[in-house]
Every structure is written in structure tokens, then in C-alpha cells.
Design a protein around this motif. Structure first.
Motif, PDB file in Angstrom:
ATOM      1  N   ALA A 101       5.300  -6.047  -3.314  1.00 29.79           N
ATOM      2  CA  ALA A 101       5.416  -4.597  -3.491  1.00 29.79           C
ATOM      3  C   ALA A 101       6.293  -4.226  -4.680  1.00 29.79           C
ATOM      4  O   ALA A 101       6.019  -3.261  -5.394  1.00 29.79           O
ATOM      5  CB  ALA A 101       5.959  -3.971  -2.210  1.00 29.79           C
ATOM      6  N   GLU A 102       7.338  -5.003  -4.917  1.00 28.71           N
ATOM      7  CA  GLU A 102       8.207  -4.694  -6.058  1.00 28.71           C
ATOM      8  C   GLU A 102       7.465  -4.895  -7.369  1.00 28.71           C
ATOM      9  O   GLU A 102       7.651  -4.140  -8.321  1.00 28.71           O
ATOM     10  CB  GLU A 102       9.476  -5.562  -6.009  1.00 28.71           C
ATOM     11  N   GLN A 103       6.619  -5.921  -7.397  1.00 26.39           N
ATOM     12  CA  GLN A 103       5.839  -6.140  -8.617  1.00 26.39           C
ATOM     13  C   GLN A 103       4.829  -5.006  -8.821  1.00 26.39           C
ATOM     14  O   GLN A 103       4.524  -4.630  -9.954  1.00 26.39           O
ATOM     15  CB  GLN A 103       5.120  -7.495  -8.565  1.00 26.39           C
ATOM     16  N   CYS A 104       4.328  -4.473  -7.708  1.00 27.40           N
ATOM     17  CA  CYS A 104       3.438  -3.309  -7.805  1.00 27.40           C
ATOM     18  C   CYS A 104       4.130  -2.179  -8.564  1.00 27.40           C
ATOM     19  O   CYS A 104       3.533  -1.526  -9.414  1.00 27.40           O
ATOM     20  CB  CYS A 104       3.055  -2.788  -6.419  1.00 27.40           C
ATOM     21  N   LYS A 105       5.394  -1.958  -8.240  1.00 30.22           N
ATOM     22  CA  LYS A 105       6.121  -0.861  -8.890  1.00 30.22           C
ATOM     23  C   LYS A 105       6.256  -1.112 -10.392  1.00 30.22           C
ATOM     24  O   LYS A 105       6.070  -0.214 -11.201  1.00 30.22           O
ATOM     25  CB  LYS A 105       7.521  -0.732  -8.275  1.00 30.22           C
TER      26      LYS A 105
ATOM     27  N   GLY B 260      -7.483  -1.198  -5.200  1.00 26.34           N
ATOM     28  CA  GLY B 260      -8.247  -1.672  -4.051  1.00 26.34           C
ATOM     29  C   GLY B 260      -7.322  -2.353  -3.061  1.00 26.34           C
ATOM     30  O   GLY B 260      -6.733  -3.396  -3.363  1.00 26.34           O
ATOM     31  N   THR B 261      -7.187  -1.766  -1.874  1.00 23.38           N
ATOM     32  CA  THR B 261      -6.291  -2.329  -0.865  1.00 23.38           C
ATOM     33  C   THR B 261      -7.072  -3.283   0.052  1.00 23.38           C
ATOM     34  O   THR B 261      -8.254  -3.507  -0.136  1.00 23.38           O
ATOM     35  CB  THR B 261      -5.661  -1.205  -0.019  1.00 23.38           C
ATOM     36  N   HIS B 262      -6.396  -3.843   1.037  1.00 21.98           N
ATOM     37  CA  HIS B 262      -7.025  -4.739   2.028  1.00 21.98           C
ATOM     38  C   HIS B 262      -7.715  -5.921   1.353  1.00 21.98           C
ATOM     39  O   HIS B 262      -8.803  -6.333   1.729  1.00 21.98           O
ATOM     40  CB  HIS B 262      -8.021  -3.986   2.905  1.00 21.98           C
ATOM     41  N   ALA B 263      -7.053  -6.454   0.323  1.00 24.59           N
ATOM     42  CA  ALA B 263      -7.653  -7.544  -0.436  1.00 24.59           C
ATOM     43  C   ALA B 263      -7.839  -8.788   0.428  1.00 24.59           C
ATOM     44  O   ALA B 263      -7.009  -9.094   1.296  1.00 24.59           O
ATOM     45  CB  ALA B 263      -6.760  -7.879  -1.622  1.00 24.59           C
ATOM     46  N   GLY B 264      -8.902  -9.492   0.184  1.00 26.28           N
ATOM     47  CA  GLY B 264      -9.129 -10.805   0.788  1.00 26.28           C
ATOM     48  C   GLY B 264      -8.947 -10.803   2.289  1.00 26.28           C
ATOM     49  O   GLY B 264      -9.456  -9.930   2.998  1.00 26.28           O
ATOM     50  N   LEU B 265      -8.217 -11.791   2.790  1.00 23.06           N
ATOM     51  CA  LEU B 265      -8.089 -11.977   4.234  1.00 23.06           C
ATOM     52  C   LEU B 265      -7.090 -11.015   4.870  1.00 23.06           C
ATOM     53  O   LEU B 265      -6.961 -10.968   6.096  1.00 23.06           O
ATOM     54  CB  LEU B 265      -7.645 -13.412   4.540  1.00 23.06           C
ATOM     55  N   SER B 266      -6.387 -10.247   4.043  1.00 21.29           N
ATOM     56  CA  SER B 266      -5.290  -9.441   4.591  1.00 21.29           C
ATOM     57  C   SER B 266      -5.776  -8.330   5.508  1.00 21.29           C
ATOM     58  O   SER B 266      -5.020  -7.806   6.316  1.00 21.29           O
ATOM     59  CB  SER B 266      -4.455  -8.835   3.454  1.00 21.29           C
ATOM     60  N   SER B 267      -7.038  -7.962   5.385  1.00 20.53           N
ATOM     61  CA  SER B 267      -7.564  -6.873   6.207  1.00 20.53           C
ATOM     62  C   SER B 267      -7.585  -7.232   7.683  1.00 20.53           C
ATOM     63  O   SER B 267      -7.142  -6.470   8.534  1.00 20.53           O
ATOM     64  CB  SER B 267      -8.974  -6.522   5.735  1.00 20.53           C
ATOM     65  N   GLY B 268      -8.106  -8.408   7.995  1.00 20.87           N
ATOM     66  CA  GLY B 268      -8.208  -8.833   9.383  1.00 20.87           C
ATOM     67  C   GLY B 268      -9.402  -8.253  10.110  1.00 20.87           C
ATOM     68  O   GLY B 268      -9.650  -8.585  11.267  1.00 20.87           O
ATOM     69  N   TYR B 269     -10.143  -7.373   9.455  1.00 26.59           N
ATOM     70  CA  TYR B 269     -11.240  -6.692  10.140  1.00 26.59           C
ATOM     71  C   TYR B 269     -12.627  -7.196   9.737  1.00 26.59           C
ATOM     72  O   TYR B 269     -13.626  -6.514   9.952  1.00 26.59           O
ATOM     73  CB  TYR B 269     -11.153  -5.183   9.884  1.00 26.59           C
ATOM     74  N   GLY B 270     -12.665  -8.355   9.153  1.00 25.74           N
ATOM     75  CA  GLY B 270     -13.964  -8.949   8.878  1.00 25.74           C
ATOM     76  C   GLY B 270     -14.580  -8.516   7.560  1.00 25.74           C
ATOM     77  O   GLY B 270     -14.016  -7.713   6.821  1.00 25.74           O
TER      78      GLY B 270
ATOM     79  N   LYS C 121       0.839  -1.207   0.000  1.00 25.48           N
ATOM     80  CA  LYS C 121       0.000   0.000   0.000  1.00 25.48           C
ATOM     81  C   LYS C 121       0.876   1.261   0.000  1.00 25.48           C
ATOM     82  O   LYS C 121       0.700   2.156  -0.816  1.00 25.48           O
ATOM     83  CB  LYS C 121      -0.872  -0.055   1.259  1.00 25.48           C
ATOM     84  N   GLY C 122       1.825   1.301   0.939  1.00 19.65           N
ATOM     85  CA  GLY C 122       2.716   2.460   1.047  1.00 19.65           C
ATOM     86  C   GLY C 122       3.631   2.576  -0.151  1.00 19.65           C
ATOM     87  O   GLY C 122       3.891   3.667  -0.667  1.00 19.65           O
ATOM     88  N   THR C 123       4.122   1.432  -0.621  1.00 16.31           N
ATOM     89  CA  THR C 123       5.010   1.424  -1.784  1.00 16.31           C
ATOM     90  C   THR C 123       4.292   2.005  -2.995  1.00 16.31           C
ATOM     91  O   THR C 123       4.853   2.816  -3.739  1.00 16.31           O
ATOM     92  CB  THR C 123       5.451  -0.022  -2.106  1.00 16.31           C
ATOM     93  N   VAL C 124       3.058   1.580  -3.167  1.00 14.42           N
ATOM     94  CA  VAL C 124       2.276   2.049  -4.312  1.00 14.42           C
ATOM     95  C   VAL C 124       2.086   3.557  -4.231  1.00 14.42           C
ATOM     96  O   VAL C 124       2.292   4.279  -5.209  1.00 14.42           O
ATOM     97  CB  VAL C 124       0.911   1.313  -4.342  1.00 14.42           C
ATOM     98  N   THR C 125       1.726   4.050  -3.054  1.00 14.09           N
ATOM     99  CA  THR C 125       1.499   5.488  -2.901  1.00 14.09           C
ATOM    100  C   THR C 125       2.777   6.262  -3.235  1.00 14.09           C
ATOM    101  O   THR C 125       2.743   7.236  -3.997  1.00 14.09           O
ATOM    102  CB  THR C 125       1.066   5.811  -1.454  1.00 14.09           C
TER     103      THR C 125
END
Lengths: 324, 295
Positions: free
Chosen positions: A152-156, A116-126, A18-22
Motif C-alpha cells: 500500500a505504501e508503494q501505491c502511494k 484494477g483491484t482484486h488482482a490474481g488470487l487475492s479475490s478469493g471468489y473464483g 484498495k482503501g489506501t489508494v482511494t
């Protein structure tokens, strides 16, 4: 091919996609006058984005908590020749603003990049704060390209490629610090729509995407120690899917496992099955992912194993699958 | 193709009458079409296209042009009719091919198929957000032309509009002009009753809502070309750092044709037989004459 000499995910540092992308987009803004960055209440007070906002008040925007408006604002900028990168939680983008994505981005066909961030289970917030439906939704949306970078490198790499890509793109990334799949000295051409074949296997090929790639690599190592020849394909582009890579993998091993941090209905596994059936290529298929349920609350270290999506879970499922 | 420009109010009334007649004839030829909304929005749309936005069919890509977004996309037939009237398309082609496969004029406008259409619309509640994006794009390049959108009062019930209304005022996007054709009816409801806008209800109540969000808002008789001309002419100069503007035009769905105005919801979509066409044309002529007498 065997071994993972070029791919050492477990030794790589964790990076926050997320931060890398920004940060990458903010650099692109300085380099390219078309690039815009838009968030919805996701920039930190006095942080880098807000400072950039002072410099570029019509290209760097935090619209507040209004995702529907955000997506169409991006479409408006894109219509006028800008290249907007929109970033927010996946559920508030793909789910809440789907009307705007459908009509103003995809139907109007302007090159908006939806992250779209927080994909799938990575969010942890339900279930309200994650999404498990983007692949199915974007796959059935005309004009849309759907990618899920594995680290993250692939994001770049993707972001730089996206500067010359003419169509709308949905970019699905996880939430937190995810391990790097590829080391810095591992060179590969990243092309949207072209899978990266990490290695080929004759007993089994694992086709994985997003966060699933790292775990698939680790699972493949465990299986190799037991004497199996296991391939791993990084299917970073869900649409257009790399049909050739899918068909070749099926022909090579006759057995495919798909791994995705997504509902197993309508996701990567379903798309792979479509490709094989249409091509008339037979292969046994096992889909690993979220079993068509709203996921439990819980942090990633607990929840990925719970759904059998960590390396050990994938290896266990694969062993059962191979031994049938 | 020369730029079509109509300056005085009498000529604008005549032009609106011609467009209404073409809409009626078109409704007979096409069979079934969104007609109530286009009829009520004709006057203000004619004033915008023929006078205030400087619409130039020969310079549709001019970066300094005004941009018009049809938020109530089911009024596509109104824009198509205006485009034909301006010589951009053949009117018979429009009527013969409307909403048929492979032809440009669908039931909702598509920017890839019809030159002059800026963005494809149809789903309600999108126009104001388009305006925000376009307003940012123009402000970023210091372009001071206006971004117009035409909305319906029924459409204003969509929540997405209010995100954009809040946003446009916050960001001081004064290059936006939102024109609401307050025709007092959606497909199912006469909107005097549902919903109630603000304390006062109706067009004035909607203006209160706009003002509460930080907009300039004016309510006018949307059937009076004199009032329309005055309101559009009085729009403040664009500074790229001021209040966005809303003009709420009070009208009746089916404006100009009494049998439609009496049953506004029923005439959201409709078709004419020969008798209805004859009656509508007679009504429109009488209505236009009456409006000319008022000027």
C-alpha cells in the motif's frame, strides 16, 4: 549484499491497498484540480467518496455497474485535461472494458489511470472475480504502462509519481489486507520503469511483482538460512520492463525465478524470458504463478499455498531448482 | 482560413449536393471506400458543421467550442471531405493518400493525424460514452457548448451505447446531442427487420427507447434539410441540468444514388468504375435539384 535489515515485511502492519489508494486519490483531488476519481458501484453509501461527490459532482463519480461507459467517460475527461483515476475489480476493468481501454484510452493515448483491484488470487471468489491476464494484455497494448505495486505504501508513491506521467497507466492491486514489504524508514526512489533491487544474490535472483514480492522476500530468507545467496528484485513495473535489472540479475546468478500472481503464460516470467533471449544472456528460468488454469475458489490464506505461491512454496520450488 | 458558415436551407442543400458529388468522385479515385453511410449522413452532418456547431478551423482548441464525435467512425471520409471543402486540407492530397501508410487520412479518423478530429474512432458504440466524459468535463468548468455525436442505427445495437444513454439522462447531461443516421442498413442486415426497435420498430421505435431512458427524442426525415434545420434549431438551450437530446434522422443508405439505395447492404463499402461514377454524379445532381425544389 545480505540480510533484510531495511526490509521487514513480516513486522510491518497490514494495509489495505484498495482503501489506501482511494484515500490518497481523494487527497490528490483537493490538491490538484485535474484529478478525478471514478468507480463503478464500489463506493460506500454515505462514505467519504460519496461526500466528495457532492463537492465535486463532475470529478468524483460512481457511474454504477457500467464499466465500459466508465472507462470512456474517463477518456473524455482526460481529453479535456483532467487526470482521471478509475477504480474497480480487475476482471470488470481489464476484461469487460478492454475494448474501451484498447480504443479510447490506449489508442487515443490519453492519460487515464486504470486501477484494477482484486488482482490474481487475492479475490478469493473464483475466476469471474479475479484476473490473471492483465500483464499479458497490457504488455501487448501500445501506449500502455503496466504497474503492480507490492504494497500500500508503494501505491502511494506510485500515485504521486503518476501526477506527472503523460501516458495511460494500468495499476494492478490486490484485494485485501496485504503486509507491507517496505518499512517506513526504508527510503527508495520509486520510478515507473525502474525496478527496486532489494538485494542481489549470486546463486539465485528472484524477480517478483505485486503480492509476489513479499512472499519472495520471505522465501529468500528461508533459502539464506540454508546457505544460498539469493537476490530479490521488486519488479513493480511490468511495462516498460527494466531490462537492465533483468540482465544484470541473470549475469550475476545464472538462475532466475519469477514470482507473479498471474498466469505464467504471457506474464512477468514470459517478459523476463523475452528480455534475456533478445539480449543473448543465458540463465536458467523457473516461473512461479498460476499454471494456465482458471483458479480454484478459496480465500488467499488457502489458495496461495495451494498454487505454491506463498513463501514456503516459493522456497520449496527454489530449492528443487537450485539442486538440479 | 475563414470560418465557413452556411445559414439558409437552400444553401445547405446545395452544400450537401457538393459534398455528395465529392464523395462520389472520391470513391472513384480511391477505389474502395465506406460510401453508403457517408451518403446517408451527409445532410445532417453538413447542417451541423456548416451551421449549428459553429465549427471554426482557426480555433480548434477553443475550450468553448462545440465538440463533434464521429461514433460511426467509418464515415471518416465524410468529415475529411468537409474539412477539405472548408480549406483545411487539399482535396487531391486526401484522394491521393487516403488510407496509405504515413498519411493523415485513414479508413477511420485519428485525432493525432487529422486536425479537426476530436477523438479517434472506428470501433462502434463508443461515441455516447465519449460524450458523457466530455459533458462532465465541460460542466465541471461551466462551459455550455454542445457535445455532438453521430451514430448509425446499426451501431445502436451495441450494448455500450445503452450504458451511456442510461447514464447521460441520470446525470442530466443536456449538453449532449446524439444524432442517429437511421439509414436502415448495417453491413449485413436491413435494419427494419433486425432488430426491432421498441413497440413501433424503425426510427420511431428507437425514439421510444431513448425516451424510456429519459431523453428528449425527435424523429425527422433525415433527407429533408428543412426538417433537419428545424430540429437542430429547436434544440433546447443547454442548462447543464436537463435531458440530453436525440435526433433520429430517417434516411436510406446510399441516399441520393438510387442504385446504392436499392442494395444498401452491398454499398456499405464499395467502389465505382467510370460508368458507375457517371451514373452517381447524374443521380446526385438530379437528387439535389429535387431537394431544392422542395425547399
Amino acid at each position: 549484499m545480505g540480510g533484510f535489515t531495511f526490509c521487514c515485511g513480516d513486522m510491518g502492519p497490514a494495509m489495505e491497498a484498495k482503501g489506501t489508494v482511494t484515500n490518497e486519490i481523494l487527497e490528490m483531488i483537493e490538491d490538484d484540480p485535474r484529478v478525478c476519481y471514478i468507480n463503478a458501484d464500489g463506493t460506500s453509501r454515505g462514505g467519504r467518496v460519496q461526500k466528495m461527490q457532492e463537492k465535486y459532482p463532475d470529478r468524483v463519480l460512481d457511474v454504477g455497474i457500467q464499466e465500459m461507459n466508465m472507462v470512456t467517460i474517463a477518456a473524455g475527461l482526460a481529453k479535456q485535461g483532467f487526470l482521471p483515476y478509475v477504480q474497480t475489480f480487475g476482471p470488470f476493468l481489464c476484461v469487460r472494458a478492454l475494448d474501451q481501454i484498447h480504443n479510447d484510452v490506449a489508442y487515443n493515448d490519453y492519460p487515464v489511470r486504470l486501477i484494477g483491484t482484486h488482482a490474481g488470487l487475492s479475490s478469493g471468489y473464483g475466476p469471474t472475480h479475479n484476473t490473471i491476464i492483465e500483464f499479458g494484455v497490457m504488455n501487448s497494448l501500445p501506449n500502455m504502462t503496466m504497474v503492480a505495486p507490492c504494497d500500500a505504501e508503494q501505491c502511494k508513491k506510485l500515485l504521486r509519481k503518476s501526477l506527472s506521467y503523460p501516458k495511460p497507466i494500468y495499476i494492478r492491486i490486490p484485494r485485501g489486507e496485504e503486509p507491507l514489504v517496505y518499512t517506513a524508514d526504508y527510503e527508495y526512489d520509486y520510478e515507473i520503469g525502474k525496478a527496486n533491487i532489494i538485494q542481489e544474490g549470486t546463486d539465485l535472483n528472484i524477480i517478483a511483482t505485486g503480492m509476489g514480492v513479499y512472499n519472495a522476500v520471505q522465501a529468500a530468507r528461508q533459502l539464506e538460512e540454508k546457505g544460498y545467496s539469493v537476490g530479490v528484485i521488486d519488479m513493480h513495473t511490468i511495462k516498460p520492463i527494466d531490462k537492465e535489472a533483468v540482465i544484470n540479475a541473470a549475469k550475476k546468478s545464472g538462475a532466475i525465478i519469477t514470482v507473479e500472481d498471474h498466469n505464467i503464460l504471457g506474464g512477468l516470467g514470459s517478459i523476463v524470458a523475452d528480455v534475456l533471449m533478445e539480449a543473448g544472456v543465458f540463465a536458467r528460468l523457473k516461473k512461479i504463478g498460476v499454471p494456465d488454469t482458471f483458479v480454484e475458489f478459496g480465500y488467499p490464506e488457502e489458495i496461495y499455498p495451494y498454487y505454491g505461491m506463498d513463501a514456503a512454496g516459493i522456497a520449496k520450488t527454489a530449492l528443487e531448482f537450485l539442486q538440479v | 482560413m475563414a470560418k465557413v458558415y452556411v445559414d439558409n436551407v437552400r444553401d445547405l442543400v446545395v452544400k450537401a449536393g457538393e459534398i455528395r458529388e465529392k464523395l462520389a468522385l472520391g470513391t472513384r479515385r480511391i477505389g474502395n471506400v465506406h460510401i453508403g453511410g457517408p451518403m446517408s449522413a451527409t445532410d445532417v452532418t453538413v447542417a451541423i458543421y456548416y451551421k449549428y456547431m459553429g465549427f471554426d478551423p482557426d480555433n480548434l482548441d477553443d475550450p468553448n467550442r462545440d465538440i463533434f464525435i464521429l461514433s460511426k467512425g467509418h464515415n471518416g471520409i465524410l468529415l475529411f471531405t468537409i474539412f477539405c471543402d472548408m480549406g483545411m486540407y487539399d482535396w487531391d492530397l486526401l484522394l491521393d493518400t487516403y488510407n496509405t501508410i504515413g498519411h493523415p487520412f485513414g479508413a477511420h479518423p485519428n485525432h493525432k493525424r487529422v486536425k479537426g478530429i476530436e477523438v479517434s474512432t472506428g470501433s462502434l458504440g463508443h461515441g455516447l460514452s465519449w460524450c458523457c466524459g466530455l459533458a462532465h468535463a465541460n460542466r465541471g468548468r461551466n462551459i455550455k457548448s454542445r457535445i455532438w455525436t453521430l451514430l448509425g442505427d446499426g451501431e445502436m445495437e451495441e450494448g455500450s451505447n445503452w450504458e451511456a444513454i442510461l447514464y447521460a439522462a441520470s446525470k442530466k447531461l443536456d449538453n449532449i446531442v446524439a444524432v442517429v443516421d437511421f439509414n436502415h442498413a448495417s453491413a449485413a442486415f436491413e435494419t427494419n427487420q433486425n432488430p426491432r426497435w421498441g413497440e413501433q420498430g424503425g426510427p420511431e421505435g428507437m425514439a421510444e427507447c431513448f425516451r424510456a431512458f429519459g431523453w428528449n427524442a425527435t424523429v425527422i426525415d433525415g433527407t429533408s434539410m428543412t426538417e433537419i434545420d428545424k430540429a437542430l434549431g429547436a434544440l433546447p438551450e443547454v442548462t447543464l441540468n436537463g435531458k440530453p437530446n436525440a435526433i433520429i434522422c430517417s434516411t436510406t443508405k446510399g441516399q441520393g444514388v438510387p442504385f446504392m439505395m436499392e442494395r444498401p447492404c452491398a454499398w456499405h463499402i464499395g467502389g465505382f468504375d467510370d460508368a458507375k461514377l457517371e451514373e452517381a454524379l447524374k443521380d446526385i445532381k438530379a437528387y439535389t435539384a429535387e431537394k431544392l425544389a422542395e425547399v
